[in-house]
Write a protein that holds these residues in place. Structure first.
Motif, short mmCIF file in Angstrom:
data_model
loop_
_atom_site.label_atom_id
_atom_site.label_comp_id
_atom_site.label_asym_id
_atom_site.label_seq_id
_atom_site.Cartn_x
_atom_site.Cartn_y
_atom_site.Cartn_z
N ALA A 1 0.83 -1.21 0.00
CA ALA A 1 0.00 0.00 0.00
C ALA A 1 0.87 1.26 0.00
CB ALA A 1 -0.94 -0.01 1.20
N ILE A 2 1.90 1.26 0.86
CA ILE A 2 2.78 2.43 0.95
C ILE A 2 3.55 2.61 -0.35
CG2 ILE A 2 4.81 3.38 2.11
CD1 ILE A 2 3.81 2.04 4.68
N MET A 3 4.04 1.52 -0.92
CA MET A 3 4.80 1.60 -2.17
C MET A 3 3.93 2.07 -3.33
SD MET A 3 7.26 -1.78 -1.90
CE MET A 3 7.87 -1.56 -3.57
N LEU A 4 2.70 1.58 -3.41
CA LEU A 4 1.80 1.99 -4.48
C LEU A 4 1.48 3.48 -4.39
CD1 LEU A 4 -0.69 -1.02 -4.69
CD2 LEU A 4 0.69 -0.12 -6.59
N LYS A 5 1.19 3.94 -3.18
CA LYS A 5 0.87 5.35 -3.00
C LYS A 5 2.07 6.23 -3.35
CE LYS A 5 -1.69 8.38 0.10
NZ LYS A 5 -2.17 8.60 1.47
N ALA A 6 3.25 5.80 -2.92
CA ALA A 6 4.46 6.55 -3.24
C ALA A 6 4.72 6.56 -4.75
CB ALA A 6 5.66 5.94 -2.51
N LEU A 7 4.46 5.42 -5.41
CA LEU A 7 4.69 5.33 -6.85
C LEU A 7 3.77 6.26 -7.62
CD1 LEU A 7 6.04 4.04 -9.29
CD2 LEU A 7 4.41 2.13 -9.13
N ILE A 8 2.51 6.33 -7.19
CA ILE A 8 1.55 7.21 -7.86
C ILE A 8 2.02 8.67 -7.74
CG2 ILE A 8 -0.82 8.09 -7.84
CD1 ILE A 8 -1.62 5.27 -6.72
N SER A 9 2.42 9.06 -6.54
CA SER A 9 2.89 10.43 -6.34
C SER A 9 4.18 10.68 -7.12
CB SER A 9 3.11 10.70 -4.85
OG SER A 9 1.88 10.76 -4.17
N LEU A 10 5.02 9.67 -7.19
CA LEU A 10 6.26 9.81 -7.98
C LEU A 10 5.96 10.04 -9.46
CD1 LEU A 10 8.69 7.14 -6.45
CD2 LEU A 10 9.13 9.60 -6.69
N LEU A 11 4.94 9.35 -9.98
CA LEU A 11 4.55 9.54 -11.38
C LEU A 11 4.06 10.96 -11.63
CD1 LEU A 11 2.76 6.15 -12.15
CD2 LEU A 11 4.86 7.01 -13.21
N VAL A 12 3.30 11.50 -10.66
CA VAL A 12 2.84 12.88 -10.80
C VAL A 12 4.03 13.84 -10.79
CG1 VAL A 12 1.44 14.71 -9.75
CG2 VAL A 12 0.60 12.36 -9.75
N VAL A 13 4.98 13.59 -9.88
CA VAL A 13 6.18 14.43 -9.82
C VAL A 13 6.98 14.28 -11.11
CG1 VAL A 13 8.43 14.72 -8.68
CG2 VAL A 13 6.36 14.42 -7.31
#
Length: 219
Positions: free
Chosen positions: A31-43
């Protein structure tokens, strides 16, 4: 521009995967990795856009997105480790700084009256939380600062709508969706509303808000 759009498009399936993991609460790391990945894609989308469309406004937007990425990770830890108050404090602080960056990107629309309105509305929002029985305790000051900053972001963006530019429209929509998402998150954390509908609505509103803000660096 194309790569930025692809990065943002990838957020859709990953968002569904994250919500599924978040609702199950069986795999904390995923869950933490998926959320971080989504935000990373936006960045990443913003970084790619800034490379081709360099400017003060876009740099501030990128800074805000990075701060929100940090806030995302901290708040996700708060979900799975509720006793650790530092995650909520850290998340509030990161998002507050992020919204300051967003405001700086449209700083020319900050006026005295806009600031006064934002201060009054933020005090009203804090009063509403008390009326609802939500006791923030040692987070009251941090929450008040955050409420003021996010309200100032909304008021500033709406003030800039007089120019009717796509950028100001996106920032206005993004800031309003942010507040709606935050309202649901407050209920999730403090009013035992950690249910699938609330979780899904909270994150969908949040990621759409971030995408709206990110797109301003592309157009």
């Amino acid at each position: 521009m194309t790569l930025s759009i692809i990065a943002l498009a990838m957020c859709a399936p990953l968002t569904m995967a994250y919500i599924w993991q978040r609702i199950k609460k069986t795999d904390v790391a995923s869950a933490i990795m998926l959320k971080a990945l989504i935000s990373l894609l936006v960045v990443l989308a913003a970084v790619l856009a800034v490379v081709n469309n360099f400017g003060r406004e876009n740099i501030y937007i990128l800074g805000g997105l990075i701060c929100c990425l940090v806030g995302d990770i901290l708040l996700e830890n708060k979900v799975f480790y509720p006793a650790e108050g530092r995650y909520l404090f850290g998340g509030l602080s990161a998002f507050s700084i992020g919204h300051v960056f967003y405001i700086l990107s449209i700083g020319e629309y900050v006026t005295t009256i806009v600031t006064i309105i934002a201060a009054a509305v933020s005090c009203f929002l804090i009063a509403v939380t008390w009326f609802l029985g939500i006791r923030l305790k040692n987070l009251t000051f941090s929450a008040t600062i955050y409420a003021f900053v996010i309200t100032l972001f909304i008021a500033t963006a709406i003030n800039g709508l007089a120019f009717s530019s796509p950028r100001m429209i996106l920032l206005s929509v993004g800031s309003i969706l942010f507040v709606l998402s935050d309202s649901l998150l407050t209920l999730i954390y403090f009013k035992d509303c950690d249910t699938p509908p609330f979780v899904a609505a909270n994150y969908v509103l949040y990621i759409i808000a971030q995408i709206c803000i990110c797109v301003t660096t592309i157009i």
